[in-house]
Design a protein around this motif. Structure first.
Motif, PDB file in Angstrom:
ATOM      1  N   PRO A   1     -14.537  -6.855   2.788  1.00 51.30           N
ATOM      2  CA  PRO A   1     -15.241  -5.728   2.169  1.00 51.30           C
ATOM      3  C   PRO A   1     -14.450  -5.100   1.028  1.00 51.30           C
ATOM      4  O   PRO A   1     -15.039  -4.660   0.045  1.00 51.30           O
ATOM      5  CB  PRO A   1     -15.394  -4.734   3.322  1.00 51.30           C
ATOM      6  CG  PRO A   1     -15.303  -5.531   4.539  1.00 51.30           C
ATOM      7  CD  PRO A   1     -14.373  -6.644   4.221  1.00 51.30           C
ATOM      8  N   GLN A   2     -13.117  -5.104   1.133  1.00 53.88           N
ATOM      9  CA  GLN A   2     -12.314  -4.520   0.058  1.00 53.88           C
ATOM     10  C   GLN A   2     -12.471  -5.317  -1.224  1.00 53.88           C
ATOM     11  O   GLN A   2     -12.594  -4.749  -2.319  1.00 53.88           O
ATOM     12  CB  GLN A   2     -10.853  -4.466   0.480  1.00 53.88           C
ATOM     13  CG  GLN A   2     -10.662  -3.673   1.745  1.00 53.88           C
ATOM     14  CD  GLN A   2      -9.227  -3.241   1.925  1.00 53.88           C
ATOM     15  OE1 GLN A   2      -8.381  -3.483   1.083  1.00 53.88           O
ATOM     16  NE2 GLN A   2      -8.966  -2.580   3.035  1.00 53.88           N
ATOM     17  N   ALA A   3     -12.493  -6.661  -1.090  1.00 57.75           N
ATOM     18  CA  ALA A   3     -12.692  -7.489  -2.283  1.00 57.75           C
ATOM     19  C   ALA A   3     -14.077  -7.248  -2.873  1.00 57.75           C
ATOM     20  O   ALA A   3     -14.243  -7.165  -4.093  1.00 57.75           O
ATOM     21  CB  ALA A   3     -12.511  -8.963  -1.930  1.00 57.75           C
ATOM     22  N   LEU A   4     -15.095  -7.096  -1.998  1.00 55.18           N
ATOM     23  CA  LEU A   4     -16.449  -6.854  -2.493  1.00 55.18           C
ATOM     24  C   LEU A   4     -16.536  -5.509  -3.198  1.00 55.18           C
ATOM     25  O   LEU A   4     -17.196  -5.378  -4.232  1.00 55.18           O
ATOM     26  CB  LEU A   4     -17.448  -6.903  -1.331  1.00 55.18           C
ATOM     27  CG  LEU A   4     -17.641  -8.268  -0.696  1.00 55.18           C
ATOM     28  CD1 LEU A   4     -18.623  -8.169   0.454  1.00 55.18           C
ATOM     29  CD2 LEU A   4     -18.142  -9.255  -1.708  1.00 55.18           C
ATOM     30  N   VAL A   5     -15.847  -4.489  -2.639  1.00 58.44           N
ATOM     31  CA  VAL A   5     -15.879  -3.170  -3.267  1.00 58.44           C
ATOM     32  C   VAL A   5     -15.193  -3.211  -4.624  1.00 58.44           C
ATOM     33  O   VAL A   5     -15.651  -2.591  -5.588  1.00 58.44           O
ATOM     34  CB  VAL A   5     -15.239  -2.115  -2.338  1.00 58.44           C
ATOM     35  CG1 VAL A   5     -14.987  -0.830  -3.076  1.00 58.44           C
ATOM     36  CG2 VAL A   5     -16.143  -1.844  -1.171  1.00 58.44           C
ATOM     37  N   LEU A   6     -14.106  -3.997  -4.722  1.00 57.11           N
ATOM     38  CA  LEU A   6     -13.428  -4.163  -6.011  1.00 57.11           C
ATOM     39  C   LEU A   6     -14.402  -4.695  -7.052  1.00 57.11           C
ATOM     40  O   LEU A   6     -14.489  -4.192  -8.178  1.00 57.11           O
ATOM     41  CB  LEU A   6     -12.244  -5.112  -5.826  1.00 57.11           C
ATOM     42  CG  LEU A   6     -11.406  -5.445  -7.044  1.00 57.11           C
ATOM     43  CD1 LEU A   6     -10.831  -4.192  -7.613  1.00 57.11           C
ATOM     44  CD2 LEU A   6     -10.308  -6.394  -6.670  1.00 57.11           C
ATOM     45  N   THR A   7     -15.198  -5.704  -6.657  1.00 56.01           N
ATOM     46  CA  THR A   7     -16.218  -6.228  -7.559  1.00 56.01           C
ATOM     47  C   THR A   7     -17.240  -5.155  -7.895  1.00 56.01           C
ATOM     48  O   THR A   7     -17.599  -4.965  -9.061  1.00 56.01           O
ATOM     49  CB  THR A   7     -16.926  -7.417  -6.899  1.00 56.01           C
ATOM     50  OG1 THR A   7     -15.941  -8.299  -6.381  1.00 56.01           O
ATOM     51  CG2 THR A   7     -17.779  -8.157  -7.864  1.00 56.01           C
ATOM     52  N   ALA A   8     -17.687  -4.425  -6.854  1.00 56.75           N
ATOM     53  CA  ALA A   8     -18.760  -3.446  -7.054  1.00 56.75           C
ATOM     54  C   ALA A   8     -18.329  -2.328  -7.988  1.00 56.75           C
ATOM     55  O   ALA A   8     -19.128  -1.847  -8.793  1.00 56.75           O
ATOM     56  CB  ALA A   8     -19.193  -2.876  -5.708  1.00 56.75           C
ATOM     57  N   ILE A   9     -17.055  -1.914  -7.915  1.00 56.51           N
ATOM     58  CA  ILE A   9     -16.591  -0.831  -8.776  1.00 56.51           C
ATOM     59  C   ILE A   9     -16.676  -1.254 -10.240  1.00 56.51           C
ATOM     60  O   ILE A   9     -17.160  -0.511 -11.097  1.00 56.51           O
ATOM     61  CB  ILE A   9     -15.141  -0.433  -8.408  1.00 56.51           C
ATOM     62  CG1 ILE A   9     -15.117   0.263  -7.059  1.00 56.51           C
ATOM     63  CG2 ILE A   9     -14.546   0.474  -9.464  1.00 56.51           C
ATOM     64  CD1 ILE A   9     -13.727   0.534  -6.555  1.00 56.51           C
ATOM     65  N   VAL A  10     -16.222  -2.485 -10.517  1.00 54.28           N
ATOM     66  CA  VAL A  10     -16.220  -2.945 -11.909  1.00 54.28           C
ATOM     67  C   VAL A  10     -17.647  -3.045 -12.439  1.00 54.28           C
ATOM     68  O   VAL A  10     -17.954  -2.605 -13.552  1.00 54.28           O
ATOM     69  CB  VAL A  10     -15.491  -4.293 -12.010  1.00 54.28           C
ATOM     70  CG1 VAL A  10     -15.527  -4.808 -13.420  1.00 54.28           C
ATOM     71  CG2 VAL A  10     -14.073  -4.147 -11.554  1.00 54.28           C
TER      72      VAL A  10
END
Lengths: 123, 232
Positions: free
Chosen positions: A81-90
């Motif tokens: 989920p942290q990697a997905l959130v990193l994508t989502a923020i960008v």
């Protein structure tokens, strides 16, 4: 770190912010305020995703002196989920910049940002 | 009034859906299979101490390529939409305050250095290309604010972005030829675990992503600033 219930706090805050953002998007008349509401909704989804990946009594998914390399799976929180959130923020940054650009163009065209004044696409 | 009650109904319905979805929420006790695989085999296979970086750059590197592409598209569309406005000559700008100029001369190199540090250490510490790129772009904002008269070269930013974007895809293709697949990082030596030069191609790829993201965000800010100047 042993904070009981921090995942519930983050999850509850995420839901409250989600509803606030949704309310702003469907209720506000000013385009800039709608964009701000969209950002709030975006952030709330990040909070919800991170709290879903949270696990009690575990640490950040980085192998160092606190986490042994061989036994990482039982010591770290979910990295996915942290990697997905990193994508989502960008993506969120990009979408927000794009929306602000459209808002600027609309303002140049009509001289107003009130959404009720834009009737070209209404039927 | 009818409209408002309709909106309240929509929000309440959404609240009900959300609460229903999370009502049985319990903090999990163990990782699921996929995350467990990333946590167990990630350090061995990729050599990256930061598991999030291992997921973002290697296991889901294709997602990251798509993400960088979306950012590139955004920057292009914004440049296309905003740069058509002509810059008006002779617009008077208030001089920048001396405090801002002096402070930014001290701060900009430090902020740049922090940005580079963040993306170079993306495989060891929290952070990485996107965060480091955002820090670089914030140095750019400070620079634009303090040096109001000078023009920033668009072509320099665009060349940086093009070279780093090309390098990212090129390293991904090298992964196909020399190692197991697209964006496989093991064609460079994995090095000593936990050192700066380790984890194969991950630091190189993340540095390229950092440069690309920094150049793109700077370009967006620059175009917005120039439009604002042209309209004054």
């Amino acid at each position: 770190m042993n904070l009981p219930g921090i995942e519930y706090l983050s999850l509850g805050l995420g839901i409250v912010l989600f509803l606030a953002g949704l309310w702003g998007i469907i209720h506000q008349k000013n385009i800039i305020k709608i964009i701000i509401s969209f950002s709030v909704l975006d952030t709330s989804i990040h909070l919800i995703l991170v709290s879903i990946g949270y696990m009690r009594n575990r640490t950040a998914p980085i192998i160092d002196s606190a986490v042994s390399k061989t036994d990482a799976a039982s010591q770290v929180v979910d990295p996915l989920p942290q990697a997905l959130v990193l994508t989502a923020i960008v993506i969120g940054v990009g979408i927000t910049a794009l929306m602000l650009t459209y808002a600027l163009k609309l303002f140049n065209e009509k001289g107003t940002l009130e959404i009720d004044k834009f009737k070209s696409l209404k039927w | 009034m009818i409209r408002n009650s309709f909106l309240v109904l929509i929000t309440a319905g959404m609240a009900w859906i959300l609460l229903d979805a999370v009502s049985g929420y319990q903090s999990r006790e163990y990782l699921n299979d996929l995350s467990g695989y990333y946590a167990t085999s990630g350090p061995e296979e990729t050599g990256a101490a930061n598991l999030v970086t291992a997921v973002v750059v290697t296991y889901r590197g294709l997602d990251t390529l798509g993400e960088v592409t979306i950012l590139f598209l955004t920057a292009t569309i914004i440049g296309f939409m905003l740069r058509t406005s002509k810059r008006r000559e002779g617009s008077v700008r208030r001089a920048t305050s001396e405090v801002l100029v002096t402070a930014s001369n001290v701060l900009i190199p430090v902020i740049f250095l922090i940005g580079v540090y963040i993306f170079l250490n993306g495989h060891l510490t929290p952070g990485g290309g996107f965060q480091g790129g955002a820090v670089l772009a914030s140095a750019m904002i400070l620079w634009i604010m303090s040096q109001s008269g000078t023009k920033v070269s668009h072509s320099l930013l665009e060349i940086t972005e093009a070279i780093s974007g090309f390098g990212f895809v090129f390293l991904g293709l090298l992964g196909i030829i020399l190692a197991g697949g697209f964006l496989d990082n093991t064609f460079l030596s994995l090095g000593t675990f936990g050192k700066l030069i380790s984890a194969g191609a991950i630091p190189v790829i993340y540095s390229l992503i950092g440069l690309k993201v920094g150049a793109e965000l700077s370009n967006i800010i620059l175009v917005m600033n120039e439009t604002q100047e042209a309209e004054q």
